[in-house]
Design a protein around this motif. Structure first.
Motif, PDB file in Angstrom:
ATOM      1  N   SER A 185      -0.888   9.545  -1.719  1.00 19.24           N
ATOM      2  CA  SER A 185      -0.749   9.302  -0.281  1.00 19.24           C
ATOM      3  C   SER A 185       0.712   9.260   0.164  1.00 19.24           C
ATOM      4  O   SER A 185       1.014   9.368   1.353  1.00 19.24           O
ATOM      5  CB  SER A 185      -1.445   8.001   0.099  1.00 19.24           C
ATOM      6  OG  SER A 185      -0.913   6.921  -0.653  1.00 19.24           O
ATOM      7  N   ASP A 221       0.476  18.001  11.618  1.00 21.23           N
ATOM      8  CA  ASP A 221      -0.937  18.135  11.306  1.00 21.23           C
ATOM      9  C   ASP A 221      -1.346  19.590  11.114  1.00 21.23           C
ATOM     10  O   ASP A 221      -2.354  19.877  10.473  1.00 21.23           O
ATOM     11  CB  ASP A 221      -1.792  17.562  12.443  1.00 21.23           C
ATOM     12  CG  ASP A 221      -1.551  16.086  12.638  1.00 21.23           C
ATOM     13  OD1 ASP A 221      -1.542  15.636  13.790  1.00 21.23           O
ATOM     14  OD2 ASP A 221      -1.364  15.388  11.621  1.00 21.23           O
ATOM     15  N   ASN A 237      -4.656  16.591   6.873  1.00 18.36           N
ATOM     16  CA  ASN A 237      -5.292  15.348   7.295  1.00 18.36           C
ATOM     17  C   ASN A 237      -4.881  14.265   6.323  1.00 18.36           C
ATOM     18  O   ASN A 237      -5.446  14.140   5.232  1.00 18.36           O
ATOM     19  CB  ASN A 237      -6.818  15.516   7.331  1.00 18.36           C
ATOM     20  CG  ASN A 237      -7.513  14.273   7.884  1.00 18.36           C
ATOM     21  OD1 ASN A 237      -7.022  13.165   7.763  1.00 18.36           O
ATOM     22  ND2 ASN A 237      -8.664  14.482   8.491  1.00 18.36           N
ATOM     23  N   LYS A 238      -3.895  13.487   6.710  1.00 19.54           N
ATOM     24  CA  LYS A 238      -3.344  12.475   5.817  1.00 19.54           C
ATOM     25  C   LYS A 238      -4.302  11.315   5.622  1.00 19.54           C
ATOM     26  O   LYS A 238      -4.247  10.627   4.607  1.00 19.54           O
ATOM     27  CB  LYS A 238      -2.006  11.984   6.351  1.00 19.54           C
ATOM     28  CG  LYS A 238      -0.930  13.069   6.370  1.00 19.54           C
ATOM     29  CD  LYS A 238       0.392  12.541   6.878  1.00 19.54           C
ATOM     30  CE  LYS A 238       0.391  12.279   8.364  1.00 19.54           C
ATOM     31  NZ  LYS A 238       0.262  13.520   9.156  1.00 19.54           N
ATOM     32  N   THR A 239      -5.163  11.098   6.588  1.00 28.73           N
ATOM     33  CA  THR A 239      -6.098   9.979   6.496  1.00 28.73           C
ATOM     34  C   THR A 239      -7.006  10.113   5.280  1.00 28.73           C
ATOM     35  O   THR A 239      -7.274   9.140   4.587  1.00 28.73           O
ATOM     36  CB  THR A 239      -6.941   9.883   7.772  1.00 28.73           C
ATOM     37  OG1 THR A 239      -6.078   9.757   8.900  1.00 28.73           O
ATOM     38  CG2 THR A 239      -7.867   8.688   7.719  1.00 28.73           C
ATOM     39  N   LYS A 258      -6.410  12.557   2.916  1.00 29.53           N
ATOM     40  CA  LYS A 258      -5.640  13.295   1.909  1.00 29.53           C
ATOM     41  C   LYS A 258      -6.243  14.683   1.673  1.00 29.53           C
ATOM     42  O   LYS A 258      -6.584  15.062   0.541  1.00 29.53           O
ATOM     43  CB  LYS A 258      -5.530  12.503   0.612  1.00 29.53           C
ATOM     44  CG  LYS A 258      -4.703  11.226   0.762  1.00 29.53           C
ATOM     45  CD  LYS A 258      -4.378  10.549  -0.558  1.00 29.53           C
ATOM     46  CE  LYS A 258      -5.608   9.925  -1.156  1.00 29.53           C
ATOM     47  NZ  LYS A 258      -5.312   9.123  -2.371  1.00 29.53           N
TER      48      LYS A 258
END
Lengths: 114, 114
Positions: free
Chosen positions: B28, B55, B67-69, B71
């Motif tokens: 992350s 994004d 989408n980092k939420t 991964k």
């Protein structure tokens, strides 16, 4: 277009022998890397090199491995006593900077240990 | 999806259709992501990159979504052509490790059907 060049393209060696894989990174790049890819598997990081010293190495990069930048253009990977499991494609890469800059990969050297 | 050894996930698409290749990354804290294309017997070739403060990024016929939420990274190829047939790897870098080594994903084989 500048490119990373690697020699030889294919190296066959007997188990226990020493091999040296050679790379010429892109001329103005400052960071150099070796990766390997066992057949059918993902590319794995071996070592990074900057300012004439190793910056980071993985657990794969044990005492049998060493890197050198003997002059202003070449970057070499030496395996002192090859094992069967060292058989893989070895990729050299270089990048201009470190943070957030793309690494350019060479075409690879296929190492076959018999 | 994940795969082990020789069994890469394969995506087959008709020529002219759009392709979407997905990748889950592990760290992350990674802040730089790259998609590479690898043709048989060749080294990874850079396609497109994206930084963690974005994004979406578009290139010629390719778009990368981050989408980092969750991964998750995806590569969209518009109007897929036979020359797009290759194995595609995502890679992550940064994450506070000190050097920008790339951690590669397992890869997805894209087959373009005529």
């Amino acid at each position: 277009e500048p490119e990373v060049t690697q020699t030889p393209s294919h190296q066959v060696t007997q188990m226990g022998q020493e091999v040296i894989l050679r790379c010429v990174p892109i001329s103005n790049h400052l960071y150099f890397y070796w990766y390997r890819q066992i057949l059918g598997q993902k590319v794995e990081f071996l070592v990074s090199f900057y300012n004439n010293e190793i910056s980071e190495k993985s657990e794969i990069f044990d005492d049998q491995f060493s890197v050198e930048r003997p002059d202003g253009s070449n970057f070499t990977l030496k395996i002192r006593s090859t094992k069967l499991e060292d058989s893989a494609m070895y990729f050299c890469a270089s990048s201009l900077g470190q943070a957030n800059t793309e690494a350019f990969f060479g075409q690879g050297t296929r190492l076959t240990v018999v | 999806g994940e795969s082990v050894g020789l069994h890469l996930p394969t995506l087959s698409v008709q020529e002219g259709d759009n392709s979407i290749i997905n990748c889950a990354y592990s760290n992350s804290a990674s802040d730089y992501f790259i998609w590479y294309k690898q043709e048989s017997g060749k080294g990874p070739q850079f396609i497109i990159d994206i930084r963690s403060n974005m994004d979406k990024r578009q290139g010629q016929r390719v778009t990368v979504l981050l989408n980092k939420t969750v991964k998750h990274l995806s590569l969209q190829i518009a109007a897929t052509q036979p020359g797009d047939s290759a194995v595609y790897f995502c890679a992550e870098a940064g994450g506070g490790s000190g050097t920008y080594k790339y951690i590669f994903g397992t890869g997805t084989r894209l087959k373009v059907l005529a």
